[in-house]
Design a protein around this motif. Structure first.
Motif, short mmCIF file in Angstrom:
data_model
loop_
_atom_site.label_atom_id
_atom_site.label_comp_id
_atom_site.label_asym_id
_atom_site.label_seq_id
_atom_site.Cartn_x
_atom_site.Cartn_y
_atom_site.Cartn_z
N LEU A 144 0.82 -1.21 0.00
CA LEU A 144 0.00 0.00 0.00
C LEU A 144 0.86 1.26 0.00
O LEU A 144 0.53 2.26 -0.65
CB LEU A 144 -0.94 -0.02 1.20
N ASP A 145 1.97 1.21 0.73
CA ASP A 145 2.89 2.35 0.72
C ASP A 145 3.46 2.59 -0.69
O ASP A 145 3.64 3.74 -1.11
CB ASP A 145 4.06 2.12 1.69
N LYS A 146 3.75 1.51 -1.39
CA LYS A 146 4.29 1.64 -2.75
C LYS A 146 3.25 2.26 -3.69
O LYS A 146 3.61 3.09 -4.55
CB LYS A 146 4.71 0.26 -3.27
N LEU A 147 1.98 1.89 -3.53
CA LEU A 147 0.93 2.51 -4.33
C LEU A 147 0.89 4.02 -4.09
O LEU A 147 0.74 4.81 -5.02
CB LEU A 147 -0.42 1.88 -4.01
N ASP A 148 1.01 4.40 -2.82
CA ASP A 148 1.04 5.83 -2.49
C ASP A 148 2.24 6.52 -3.15
O ASP A 148 2.11 7.61 -3.74
CB ASP A 148 1.11 6.02 -0.98
N ALA A 149 3.40 5.89 -3.05
CA ALA A 149 4.62 6.49 -3.60
C ALA A 149 4.54 6.64 -5.12
O ALA A 149 5.11 7.58 -5.69
CB ALA A 149 5.83 5.64 -3.22
N MET A 150 3.82 5.74 -5.76
CA MET A 150 3.67 5.78 -7.22
C MET A 150 2.58 6.75 -7.66
O MET A 150 2.40 6.99 -8.87
CB MET A 150 3.36 4.38 -7.75
N GLY A 151 1.81 7.25 -6.70
CA GLY A 151 0.68 8.12 -7.04
C GLY A 151 -0.48 7.34 -7.63
O GLY A 151 -1.34 7.91 -8.32
N ALA A 170 -2.55 5.23 -5.69
CA ALA A 170 -3.46 4.74 -4.65
C ALA A 170 -4.92 5.09 -4.94
O ALA A 170 -5.83 4.33 -4.59
CB ALA A 170 -3.05 5.30 -3.29
N ASN A 171 -5.16 6.23 -5.57
CA ASN A 171 -6.54 6.69 -5.77
C ASN A 171 -7.20 6.12 -7.01
O ASN A 171 -8.40 6.38 -7.25
CB ASN A 171 -6.59 8.22 -5.81
N ASN A 172 -6.46 5.38 -7.82
CA ASN A 172 -7.09 4.77 -8.99
C ASN A 172 -6.79 3.28 -9.08
O ASN A 172 -6.86 2.69 -10.16
CB ASN A 172 -6.67 5.49 -10.28
N THR A 173 -6.43 2.69 -7.96
CA THR A 173 -6.12 1.25 -7.92
C THR A 173 -7.04 0.54 -6.94
O THR A 173 -7.15 0.93 -5.78
CB THR A 173 -4.66 1.01 -7.49
N LEU A 174 -7.71 -0.49 -7.42
CA LEU A 174 -8.56 -1.32 -6.57
C LEU A 174 -7.70 -2.39 -5.90
O LEU A 174 -6.91 -3.06 -6.57
CB LEU A 174 -9.65 -1.98 -7.42
N VAL A 175 -7.83 -2.53 -4.62
CA VAL A 175 -7.08 -3.53 -3.87
C VAL A 175 -8.06 -4.47 -3.19
O VAL A 175 -9.03 -4.03 -2.55
CB VAL A 175 -6.18 -2.88 -2.80
N VAL A 176 -7.84 -5.77 -3.33
CA VAL A 176 -8.67 -6.76 -2.63
C VAL A 176 -7.75 -7.70 -1.86
O VAL A 176 -6.72 -8.14 -2.37
CB VAL A 176 -9.58 -7.54 -3.60
N LEU A 177 -8.12 -7.97 -0.63
CA LEU A 177 -7.35 -8.86 0.24
C LEU A 177 -8.27 -9.97 0.73
O LEU A 177 -9.35 -9.70 1.27
CB LEU A 177 -6.79 -8.08 1.43
N PHE A 178 -7.85 -11.22 0.53
CA PHE A 178 -8.65 -12.34 1.03
C PHE A 178 -7.75 -13.52 1.34
O PHE A 178 -6.60 -13.59 0.89
CB PHE A 178 -9.73 -12.74 0.02
#
Length: 274
Positions: free
Chosen positions: A62-69, A71-79
């Motif tokens: 999640l930190d990497k998504l933020d660093a790449m800019g 985070a706001n257009n990426t869907l993340v699913v955890l299961f």
């Protein structure tokens, strides 16, 4: 609190082949003889260590998504692909049809659906629903032959009624000794033609019902005419937060719930076929 098998449980539903067996620790205590406290401590310690490690790795992603800019257009699913038992019912690991083994964590982060952020839904879901949900939320067209249902509407209204009425699971049994059906009964490396039993399970909002059927190795299906054991557990009032409070009394033979059992049997047959 409940460190032994559910009252009235059929032996075939239980297994002693959990993590203690994998690590070579003493096992075989049986449905009514829990692991010694020191073994329980080691098992829970290992589990919490694993969860802590995975939690950190998720944070890195999640930190990497933020660093790449992104985070706001990426869907993340955890299961998870299965649940886990930490001594409830005297069970360890995942090799059962109990709720704690069949239920999994399922979390989505969909930044463009602000109504869903930080919310939970009581709707019933299955892992076969993940693909069609991802497709709809990202504007893709899924293949027409997918199993499962899209859960996308929950992200606009988490409080809406459940899309599904039931979730299903199944687990085989291969006991080496039929007089001890709960011991050494995992079907690891056993050809499916040689299974002994299949447990078909359905979970609704209020109940879990499981039928353990004699396995037909020719048809590769359980025989609905050869019932080895049945389990019915009352989940009314279960919000999923207390892992120890439910499935401690099998009410399958309670005449008060005869109509409930009959209805759930019909749902199993409709799902898994004849």
């Amino acid at each position: 609190k409940h460190q032994t098998a559910p009252e009235g449980m059929p032996d075939i539903a239980f297994t002693t082949e959990g993590e203690a067996d994998i690590h070579g620790w003493p096992r075989g205590y049986g449905p009514n003889d829990p692991e010694p406290s020191d073994g329980q401590h080691q098992l829970r310690m290992g589990y919490y260590a694993a969860v802590t490690f995975v939690d950190e790795q998720i944070g890195h992603v999640l930190d990497k998504l933020d660093a790449m800019g992104a985070a706001n257009n990426t869907l993340v699913v955890l299961f998870g692909d299965h649940g886990w038992q930490l001594g409830e019912h005297g069970e360890w690991a995942k090799h059962t049809n109990f709720d704690l083994a069949a239920r999994v964590p399922l979390m989505f982060r969909v930044p463009w659906k602000p109504t869903s952020i930080g919310k939970r839904t009581a709707g019933i879901a299955e892992l076969v629903d993940v693909y069609p949900t991802l497709a709809e939320l990202t504007g893709l067209s899924p293949p027409p032959d997918l199993d499962g249902n899209s859960l996308a509407s929950y992200f606009d209204n988490p409080e809406q009624p459940s899309i599904k009425t039931a979730a299903f699971s199944q687990f085989p049994r291969c006991p080496k000794n039929l007089s001890r059906q709960w011991d050494e009964n995992i079907c690891l490396k056993v050809p499916r033609e040689n299974f002994y039993s299949m447990g078909y399970s359905v979970r609704t909002a209020d109940f879990r019902y499981t039928e353990w059927l004699k396995w037909n190795g020719t048809r590769l299906h359980g025989d609905w005419e050869q019932l080895i054991g049945a389990e019915l557990y009352d989940h009314r009032g279960d919000d999923g937060r207390d892992f120890d409070a439910f499935e401690n009394l099998n009410i399958a033979d309670d005449k008060t719930f005869a109509d409930t059992r009959k209805n759930l049997h019909s749902i199993l047959v409709a799902q898994f076929g004849k």
